[in-house]
Design an enzyme around this catalytic site. Structure first.
Site, PDB file in Angstrom:
ATOM      1  N   CYS A 107       0.783  -1.080   0.223  1.00 37.96           N
ATOM      2  CA  CYS A 107      -0.418   0.136  -0.165  1.00 37.96           C
ATOM      3  C   CYS A 107       0.972   1.007  -0.158  1.00 37.96           C
ATOM      4  O   CYS A 107       1.995   1.342   0.030  1.00 37.96           O
ATOM      5  CB  CYS A 107      -0.732   0.423   1.597  1.00 37.96           C
ATOM      6  SG  CYS A 107      -1.935  -1.414   1.465  1.00 37.96           S
TER       7      CYS A 107
ATOM      8  N   ILE B 197      -4.413  -7.801  -0.237  1.00 39.90           N
ATOM      9  CA  ILE B 197      -3.773  -8.826  -0.367  1.00 39.90           C
ATOM     10  C   ILE B 197      -4.439 -10.037   0.447  1.00 39.90           C
ATOM     11  O   ILE B 197      -5.096 -11.470  -0.076  1.00 39.90           O
ATOM     12  CB  ILE B 197      -2.621  -9.000  -0.497  1.00 39.90           C
ATOM     13  CG1 ILE B 197      -1.784  -7.525  -1.383  1.00 39.90           C
ATOM     14  CG2 ILE B 197      -0.982 -10.201  -0.406  1.00 39.90           C
ATOM     15  CD1 ILE B 197      -1.289  -7.901  -3.225  1.00 39.90           C
TER      16      ILE B 197
END
Length: 651
Positions: free
Chosen positions: A2, A53
């Site tokens: 991120c 994820i």
């Protein structure tokens, strides 16, 4: 994986501009295209871009504890989060998700600053604790994930995953740091904790930063010093036979790979054709019930192409193998790289790295890589050269060596065209130096003499005697070892690994919203390896000896014992061919002429000698080329680029 951003008023509860925070956040869209979130309260603003994820349904950020008094924005993966979740539940904490992000929040509540000791993985995060009135920043032990921060003149701390987010701030001081420019032309990157800007820093790997909100807002803003929470131990491990160590190494690598195969999205691996990536793929194939997805990049110039070796490993493990190709004229990324890295960065392998990430993202969202093996298992050729020279240096005191070999090095003709073993000038110069000085000279992109001729007199005055070599000397003093091989590996871990290799992989992968995991940089594995005898890492002239012997049952000998090639591109040909018309235009005029940093006569000599094939100056020309691209990028932002506007930093 991120992107994170944030603003924190250290002196009170100044309103945070939501539009500014969202602008900062949006500059990192590529790091997390799956979602965005911001949290704002008086004096605090946190932003997050998400690449989903794990726990795709509920892992949105910023994320809070039960009573919303603690909030985190986080980039990375905590691989032991399941075990930590159970431990924290037993301590009375309640979880609303099944993601690793929430583990960080409760770990902070339970252990405070020492929460980082419990995390196994790669991470950069910020926690705001309203009850304690504290902002806590932390970066993983080896610097796999980046974290930039600055203290603004109005008393606000700003932080982000990439430097470009901080460039959005209207009140940020983008004055360039002369010592960072010296570092860049010495090494090809700006080493931690510096950035190219005086006011902005990178949080060092293995460090955290705790910022308290001041009760008396009349006091000047103050940024505390980061604290180191981890370092390599480099302590000799218990005595075991070589066979036992080989077996233990394989088991430790297998376990490090296994915990990095957890994902709710397609997963694969980079396969370069080298030992490290081959080792990772071999372990993945053992652990996977289905064929592993592997990606390789080839070149249309044979001396740079390793795809046949990657194909050997792919065939052996019956992977789903995908190949791309980098053409010898693939220089279209040059200007894009300046935007991607935000500060000068001169590793030309960033181009094929960008391409292999681009290829991988078409097939997977997570890729495992073999990065870190060369540094910790002694795979670089320069380690062999250094140790060969070190054996000679150890026979005579430095004072005698300087007196004897120094003049010989100055008088002997330069022979860059010859094999290294026949370059007597280089050998004489190395013998006249201390061990650390010699290693710095080996890894440097330029020599001290070249930088002396390259920089203008005014710029050299601004350096106030600063030398990048001082940084190497500092790490040598801090190193927990006297062994010469372990010493330079330690220095590489603090400089080249994080400043060059991991920076390259993070920016190239995140440009494509691809998460890259690095099992060979698992901190438990790395710490264990640091205690293995240096003779089992570099055995005679064989680097990565223990790993190669351990992997003989798993990988072909042609992969294990062939000469290392690296991820090179044909720079010399580019500057004599397709990029030739741009050199004098970009390097002798415009911003390079106006800034006042450089001796343009010397640059012109470099270009002429290179294009006439008198000397190969491709490395230094590329370094200048990328600096000019950075300068153009800065000029578009309105950044001062003139010598008179650089503030000197004390050495």
């Amino acid at each position: 994986m991120c992107g994170i951003v944030g603003l924190f008023d250290t002196r009170g509860h100044k309103p945070i501009s939501e539009s500014l925070l969202e602008q900062m956040n949006s500059t990192q869209y590529h790091r997390g295209p799956d979602g965005a979130g911001v949290h704002i309260e008086p004096g605090v603003g946190l932003g997050h871009r998400r690449l989903s994820i794990i726990d795709i349904a509920s892992g949105h950020q910023p994320l809070f504890n039960e009573d919303n008094s603690v909030v985190v924005t986080y980039n990375g993966e905590i691989y032991n989060f399941i075990e930590l979740m159970e431990e924290l539940k037993n301590c009375g904490h309640t979880f609303k998700t099944r993601c690793d992000t929430e583990v960080i929040v409760h770990a902070w509540e339970e252990w405070g600053e020492r929460c980082v000791d419990h995390f196994r993985g790669m991470f950069a995060f910020a926690i705001w604790d309203r009850n304690r009135q504290q902002l806590f920043l932390a970066r993983d032990r080896l610097g796999i994930k980046p974290l930039f921060y600055t203290l603004l003149d109005d008393g606000c701390v700003a932080f982000s995953s990439e430097l470009k987010a901080l460039k959005c701030l209207p009140n940020i001081d983008r004055t360039l740091d002369p010592t960072a420019i010296e570092d860049y032309f010495s090494l090809g990157y700006v080493p931690e904790p510096k950035t190219i800007y005086q006011q902005v820093k990178k949080l060092n790997p293995g460090h955290s930063l705790l910022v308290d909100r001041k009760v008396d807002n009349s006091l000047p803003a103050f940024m505390p010093e980061p604290k180191q929470y981890w370092d390599l131990h480099c302590q000799p491990s218990e005595h075991k036979s070589e066979a036992d160590l080989q077996e233990e190494l394989v088991e430790r690598i297998r376990e490090a790979v296994k915990i990095r195969m957890i994902a709710e999205v397609p997963l694969g691996a980079f396969l370069s054709g080298g030992v490290d990536s081959g080792t990772v793929v071999a372990m993945m194939a053992e652990l996977s019930d289905s064929p592993v997805n592997t990606c390789s990049i080839g070149f249309d110039v044979n001396r740079f192409d390793e795809t046949e070796y990657a194909q050997m490993v792919a065939k052996r493990y019956e992977t789903h193998h995908f190949e791309g190709n980098v053409a010898s004229d693939d220089f279209a990324l040059v200007d894009q790289l300046a935007e991607l890295y935000d500060e000068p960065y001169a590793d030309s392998s960033a181009i094929p790295t960008y391409r292999v990430c681009e290829l991988a993202r078409k097939k997977v969202t997570v890729a495992l890589s073999g990065d870190g093996g060369d540094e910790h298992l002694a795979g670089y050729r320069r380690y062999r050269w250094h140790m060969n020279e070190e054996r000679l240096r150890s026979k005579l005191p430095l004072g005698i060596r300087r007196g004897v070999f120094g003049p010989l090095g100055r008088l002997y003709p330069k022979a860059d065209w010859a094999p290294r073993v026949f370059r007597a000038k280089t050998t004489f110069e190395a013998l006249a130096r201390s061990s650390v000085e010699a290693y710095f000279h080996t890894v440097g992109l330029t020599t001290a003499q070249q930088r002396e001729e390259l920089f203008s007199d005014n710029f050299k005055r601004d350096l106030q005697g600063y030398r990048t070599q001082d940084l190497f000397e500092l790490y040598a003093q801090k190193a927990p070892t006297d062994d010469p091989l372990t010493m330079i590996q330690y220095i590489d871990t603090k400089t080249y690994l994080v400043g060059d290799i991991l920076t390259k992989v993070d920016r190239a992968s995140m440009a494509h919203a691809l998460e890259v995991r690095v099992p060979l940089l698992d901190h438990k594995l790395v710490d264990w390896i640091s205690g293995v005898s240096p003779a089992l890492k570099l055995n005679g002239q064989c680097g990565k000896y223990l790993l190669k012997k351990a992997m003989e049952p798993y990988l072909p000998n042609d992969v294990l014992y062939r000469p290392k090639m690296g991820f090179a591109v044909p720079l010399a040909d580019w500057f004599r061919g397709p990029l030739k018309p741009l050199l004098k235009q970009r390097l002798l005029g415009g911003l390079m002429a106006d800034c006042g940093y450089f001796n343009l006569t010397f640059i012109e000599t470099l270009i002429n000698q290179h294009q006439m094939r008198v000397r190969d100056h491709s490395t230094l020309i590329w370094t200048l080329f990328m600096f000019e691209a950075f300068m153009r990028s800065e000029a578009q932002l309105g950044t001062p680029v003139h010598q008179s506007e650089i503030r000197a930093v004390p050495a």
